[in-house]
Design an enzyme around this catalytic site. Sequence first.
Site: not given
Length: 584
Positions: A514-517, A316
Amino acid sequence: MSSLSVMSLITKLAAIIAGIFTQPTVYPTSVMPQDTIVDFIVVGAGSAGSVVAGRLSEVPEWEVLVLEAGGQPPTFTKIPFLHFASAFPNVSFVNKYPTIAPKYSSQFGVLTDPRYTTGKMVGGSGAINQMVHNRGNPQDYDNWAQLGNPGWDWETVLKYFKKSEDYRSPMKPRDAPFRGIGGPMSVQKLGWMPPVGRLAIQAGMEVGLPEIDYNTDTKIGSTILQLATRNGERESSADAFLMPNMQRKNLKLQINSQVIKVKRVFARREVIISAGGADTPKLLMLSGIGPREQLRKLGIDTRVDLPGVGQNYQDHVSLRGIGWTIHPNISSSLLEQISPSAMLRYQRSRDGPLSVPVGMCASYLLNVHNPDEPTVPDIQVFLFCALDGQDYGLFSLSGYQESVQEYYRPTLGRDGFFMLPMLSRPKSVGTVTLKSRNPFDPPVLDHNSLSHPDDVELMVKAAKASLKLGNAKIFRRALGAEPLKKPIPGCAHLEFQSDDYWRCFVRGMANVMAHISGTCKMAPDSDPMGVVTPRLIVRGVRNLRIMDASIMPQIVSGNTNAPVIMIGERGADLIKEDYGKIKL
């Protein structure tokens, strides 16, 4: 005194405060012999791994070993207000991975050494995040299923969201079917807010956004944030799923154990990797599972050629800098949260300012760009009940160029608030690659945010929507809210608040959350970039699965911690079904 010295001092003070107000969580650990063989090895005791291990250990005859690269969580991670301490330099309980300097975003930041922070302790990133519990949108999961991943539709995954949850706040009758009661993990609405937050719902209603529970099927509206907390303290998935079950003889936890290569020989049945969106693809590639050409260049023998490993990196993207000052005689969160009375209140009753993360208040879910899906939000706007610079720039402005810090100088120490718009489903994608074949080198992260032009245009609309929300009459009338009207340096040559100005502003001030997906995505066999099957089995490798945010085909529309817990819940059930322990 330098800013680094001040941060070091505050870190020590945070540890002292935590020692006074709460007891450390000490997980029982084991040191296993090198030739230990168990049924299941879970790599990572974070948000997914803790769930997987706890659930698999429900089968008494299965021996489960959890390997965690970090150690015990610091005591102050339990106090919600102190979550910011993980951002300080030189702390041992986080990984600070270098990232490729972004080409399209963060242009006003100090980009000589950008870092991406993940948790390195029992509890993982769920022990340092802001505790927001957001399942995302029902359509997220129906899309996963439509992409060829049966069993990941909203109707199915809702059962797992409810299974893990113990919702502890009042609810409307219509929302009750969507909430879980009595599950391992406590979820509740924000219990304390400064004056700005207490007006959040009224402000949303002014612009046509009614109050909703965003963890149900209603997704357009205003909402008080929900947190993973219990009795005023953070509750990570390790607290909820691992700690209560450590008395089981078949469940063992070994800390300070970095896995450098996957070897199934030590697991009778399976290895489950739950190392997170950055470390999971790194571990696969070190084990020879990944893009053949990339591995060849590093001198790594290819065991399975999977070109999708480390690709499809999604995160995000959010936008800082849209703020308002309020009357100076109105106490706001930062001042109240550090007062002696707030500390005494927390010690006595576990509520008040210390029981919530700094500045977090509410959010607004809107559709500003897609008339074809009017009930599906494409942006989320967070209301932060503090102003960038309110801390005199010590933390909030430390990453920006001097010109931006100068821009904020008139507001240093002022009470206020800001709106933080976030793109729910960004189109930009990046990569995770290896720096070298050395397992102790960090992965190379390139989030590539705002590389897709549609993301920029959507963020321009998000900025305008945020401005409208912050200019709500209730904020001005009750608090004397005044928007920051000065053009930001770097964009001052453009007409203030024109579309071109906002495009410049977005390129300069936007960054990832920091929503690494998505870096080991789940996909059907027909997708050449898929890494795991819908049963989370790594393609071409027997008895190896992945259960964490890396398996998401598309990033969910909100904070990722709750969906990762769901992935752990469903993944554990898939294993139980495959071995005949349950029938789904």
